[in-house]
Each structure stands twice: as C-alpha cells, then as structure tokens.
Design an enzyme around this catalytic site. Structure first.
Site, PDB file in Angstrom:
ATOM      1  N   ASN A 196       0.808  -1.220   0.000  1.00  0.00           N
ATOM      2  CA  ASN A 196       0.000   0.000   0.000  1.00  0.00           C
ATOM      3  C   ASN A 196       0.842   1.272   0.000  1.00  0.00           C
ATOM      4  O   ASN A 196       0.299   2.371  -0.128  1.00  0.00           O
ATOM      5  CB  ASN A 196      -0.970  -0.007   1.188  1.00  0.00           C
ATOM      6  N   CYS A 222     -16.012  -4.093  -6.102  1.00  0.00           N
ATOM      7  CA  CYS A 222     -14.909  -5.026  -5.856  1.00  0.00           C
ATOM      8  C   CYS A 222     -15.303  -6.029  -4.798  1.00  0.00           C
ATOM      9  O   CYS A 222     -16.411  -6.018  -4.289  1.00  0.00           O
ATOM     10  CB  CYS A 222     -13.643  -4.294  -5.479  1.00  0.00           C
ATOM     11  N   ASP A 245      -7.402  -4.566   7.195  1.00  0.00           N
ATOM     12  CA  ASP A 245      -6.683  -5.586   6.426  1.00  0.00           C
ATOM     13  C   ASP A 245      -6.178  -6.745   7.299  1.00  0.00           C
ATOM     14  O   ASP A 245      -5.848  -7.809   6.770  1.00  0.00           O
ATOM     15  CB  ASP A 245      -5.486  -4.955   5.687  1.00  0.00           C
ATOM     16  N   ARG A 266      -1.487 -10.921  -5.016  1.00  0.00           N
ATOM     17  CA  ARG A 266      -1.547  -9.467  -5.169  1.00  0.00           C
ATOM     18  C   ARG A 266      -0.828  -8.759  -4.029  1.00  0.00           C
ATOM     19  O   ARG A 266      -0.395  -7.612  -4.184  1.00  0.00           O
ATOM     20  CB  ARG A 266      -3.011  -8.999  -5.163  1.00  0.00           C
TER      21      ARG A 266
END
Ligand code: UD1
Length: 416
Positions: free
Chosen positions: A23, A115, A305, A397
């Site tokens: 990030n 998403c 997260d 990812r």
C-alpha cells in the site's frame, strides 16, 4: 489455475524478512510520474506492483526492474489515459488519477467497478479533485478529467479519512499553485511514506500533530531515490500464522510502531509478543484465547486488512470473539469458506461472532479476496488434514513468496 495444498498441524518456527509495503509502493509508483526520474528500493514482487508498472509503461515511462529496485524515467508521456483492462488489473489504480492530472492537466480513466469488499465508491476522490480545479465528466464508464485553468490549492475536509482520496489529493496538490490543507486525512503509515517520498523529490508536504496535511505547491519534482516502508499487514499475517500453530516467529525488517494496534489483540489471544527496534518476536503456547472485541478503525486503530487473518486465529480459540468491521461493507466473505473447515462464525451486518472450536478440519476453499485468502491459509495451517485453496491469485496481489516463506518456517504447504 494455481492452488495451495496445505497439510495442517505443523508448528511454525523460524524467522522471515518482511517485504516492502504494497500500500506504500503503489501510490509511490503513481507519484513517480511527477518526478524527473525515480529509483524505488524495497519494492515487493507482487502482481499489483506488476500491474502498476504496466500502467506506467502504457503511459510512456521507461521502467527497469532489478531485484527489489524499480527505476522509472517518466520523461515523455505518450498518453494521459488508463484503458479499462489496465484499470481492472488492480483495484487501487484510481490512485494514478491525481498524478496523471498533475502531470498532464487532464486524464481519462475507466471507472473502477465494484470489488470484492463491496462497492468501493470514489466520490471523495472526485469531489476533492474538483476543489483543486479539476472538471470531471462521466462518459460511457470513463471519467474524463480536465483542468480548464490550472490546479490551485484548496482547503479540503474529508468526511471520512479515505486512504486513496488522501493520496490522490496529495498527488494533485503537490505541484498545484498555492497551498492545500487536507483536514481529517487518512493517517496510515503509508500516507507518511508517500509524503516522505514527495518531500525527498522536492515537494513541500507537512503532516501536522493533529493529522492535518499541509501542502505548499512547488513548480515540479526532481530526481529521487527512495526505499518504501515494510508491509505491516504482511507482518501481522505471519504473526497470526505462527500463533495459530502454537509456534514462534521472528519477523525482521518491520516497524513495530506501525503495528501498535495489532499487538494487544495478539496478546489478548495469549501470544507473547516482544518488539525490538526493527523486529518482532511472537511465541504462542496452547490454544488461543478469545478476543473480546476487535473493532476495525482508520489508523491508528486496528486495521481492516488484518481483520481476517486474526479471525482465523479466533476460530480455534477457547471462547467467543466479536469482530466489528467499520471500514468496508462486505469484508466477511472468508467466513463462509472458514465454515467449510468447521469454524463457527455468525455474521450480522458489520458484526461477526466467532465461537471457537477445538479443531478445524482440512477442506477445499476458494479465496474471495486478498486478506480473506490469507485467512484461509492461516486457518489451514492449524487444521487437521489436507486443505486445498484455489484462486490464490488474490493472495499473490499482496504477499510475496507466501508459500515459500511459510514452508521455510516449517509449514507443509505447496503451490501446485
Ligand atoms: C486502502 C488500502 C486497503 C485498506 C483501506 C483501508 C491501498 C492500496 N489499499 O484502500 O488495503 O483496506 O485503505 O485501510 O492502500 N470511501 C468512500 N468514498 C471514497 C473513498 C472511500 O465512501 O471516495 C469509503 C470506502 O468505500 C470504504 C472506506 O471509505 O468503505 C475506506 O476506503 P479507503 O480508505 O479509501 O480505502 P482504499 O484507499 O480503497
């Protein structure tokens, strides 16, 4: 399609080095568009990073990648748009918008779709850019952005401290005319990292004690060399993986301060956590305990997260844990997959009640999103028998060499 096969039950033990933060590197790669030339160190090898580099290449940048370094020369841009295919490769490609507008005075990007975490609106990005002088029109699923006059600094109050919106404002404002103030911006460490990168390239970005961000526009940014911060979410995930197996792990190359909201939760679960300047050691003995309440919040609160990997740990706790997801609408998709292993999770809106069971059983599961996928791996490490986890492209990812790192700690995991 690649999948992980995991035979649960091996106790993890050993040490791993944590890679650079996904990030951080993504907005920094977007920011390189504003520089003369950039060399970014500590870049993780992730599909999202490859996607960001593909966008830069499409725009006309020369890119050279070597190990963990990416060298970008954005001398002559050939276009100012991002086609739909490239936008869809990476959910967070919208962070390129502010940088392209600042560089070209216009931009054309396809609208990011919904998403895996539920609808991900960008209204705050767009209204903030408008305050800086951008005119935005929607045309057949594309955003047409132009700057009729020039970008001018503005006072912007974010009703919610959106990470991506804060980054887009910073990128558009650092070479705008005059001063910009962002009130109630996101305060994630990755925001500070972006500010440090921009400042090293000659921008004037100051983060005040109260969190507000002051940006004094400069003419342009210079050449820069920068190293991104370690990935606190990858670090948190490895701690959960070690903990669920009753194991121990030493994480190297971390900034423990960035994980201050995570350690108390792990301690409540029964882990011993010891931090040093740039390392964290965790040891777990016996079954995890329940965690009374985990509330995800903007930084410095508990990160959304890390919610799913921690939830995996609560699945085998000696009691009931409660999770409240305050950031994203739909971030419990992993729960249905964990249930295939025997986990008992009840979801009611933003609340998940996790009743710990003594044993999870290996199962076939599908990754629904990046962190949810990591949670399935975490749980499978402690389950009895074999698990198969598919759609691991989600995991790739955000985690570099996830399977190899876990195997190096003693996990019985193979990618097939
Ligand atoms: C970033 C992180 C992601 C993390 C999230 C929250 C990156 C690449 N991704 O995502 O890993 O989970 O921060 O810490 O850095 N929202 C709006 N309107 C907007 C923008 C956001 O309503 O214009 C809402 C979102 O729907 C969401 C919340 O605000 O509910 C947080 O989103 P935001 O902080 O923007 O997250 P991202 O930048 O997308």
């Amino acid at each position: 399609m690649a999948k992980y096969k995991i035979e649960g039950g091996s106790r993890l033990s050993g040490e791993i080095k944590i890679h650079g933060a996904k990030n951080s590197v993504l907005p920094i790669l977007a920011a390189t568009l504003l520089t003369k030339e950039s060399t970014i160190h500590n870049c993780p090898d992730l599909t999202d990073v490859v996607a960001a580099c593909n966008i830069l290449r499409y725009l006309g940048c020369a890119i050279d990648t070597q190990d963990e370094d990416i060298h970008i020369v954005p001398e002559e841009l050939s276009c100012c748009d991002i086609p739909d295919g490239l936008m869809r490769e990476m959910r967070s490609s919208v962070v390129f918008l502010g940088a392209i507008i600042a560089r070209c005075g216009k931009a054309r990007v396809s609208l990011p779709g919904g998403c895996e975490l539920g609808p991900r609106p960008i209204d705050l990005h767009l209204s903030s850019l408008e305050k800086l002088g951008v005119v935005i029109a929607e045309d057949h699923g594309y955003l047409e952005c132009s700057v009729p006059d020039k970008l001018r600094g503005a006072n912007i109050l974010l009703p919610f401290p959106s990470v991506g919106a804060t980054e887009n404002i910073m990128l558009a404002a650092c070479t705008a005319e005059g001063d910009t103030v962002i009130h109630n911006p996101a305060r994630e460490p990755e925001i500070e990292d972006l500010a440090n990168f921009l400042n090293k390239a000659g921008a004037k970005v100051t983060i005040r004690e109260n969190g507000s961000i002051y940006i004094s526009g400069v003419q342009g940014l210079t050449a820069v060399e920068y190293s991104v911060i370690p990935d606190r979410i990858a670090a948190a995930t490895y701690l959960c993986c070690a903990a669920i197996t009753g194991g121990e792990v030493l994480l190297k190359s971390v900034v423990p301060e960035h994980m201050n909201a995570i350690f108390p939760m792990l301690e409540e679960a029964g882990c011993a956590v010891m931090v040093d300047q740039d390392s964290v050691f965790l040891r777990m003995t016996g079954r995890p305990k329940a965690i009374k309440l985990v509330r995800t919040m903007p930084y410095p609160g508990f990160p959304t997260d890390a919610q799913s990997p921690l939830m995996a740990l609560s699945c085998i706790a000696t009691g009931t844990s409660v999770y409240v997801e305050n950031i994203f609408e739909s971030r419990y998709k992993h729960a249905a997959e964990l249930a295939r292993m025997g986990a008992r999770i009840n979801i009611e809106g933003r609340v998940a009640v996790v009743e710990g069971v003594e044993t999870l059983h290996g199962a076939t599961m599908v990754c629904t999103d990046l962190r949810g996928g990591a949670a399935l791996v975490t749980a499978a490490l402690a389950a009895e028998g074999m698990s198969e986890i598919t759609h691991i492209s989600h995991i790739e990812r955000g985690y570099q060499d996830f399977d190899k790192n876990l195997a190096s700690l003693g996990a019985n995991i193979v990618k097939v």
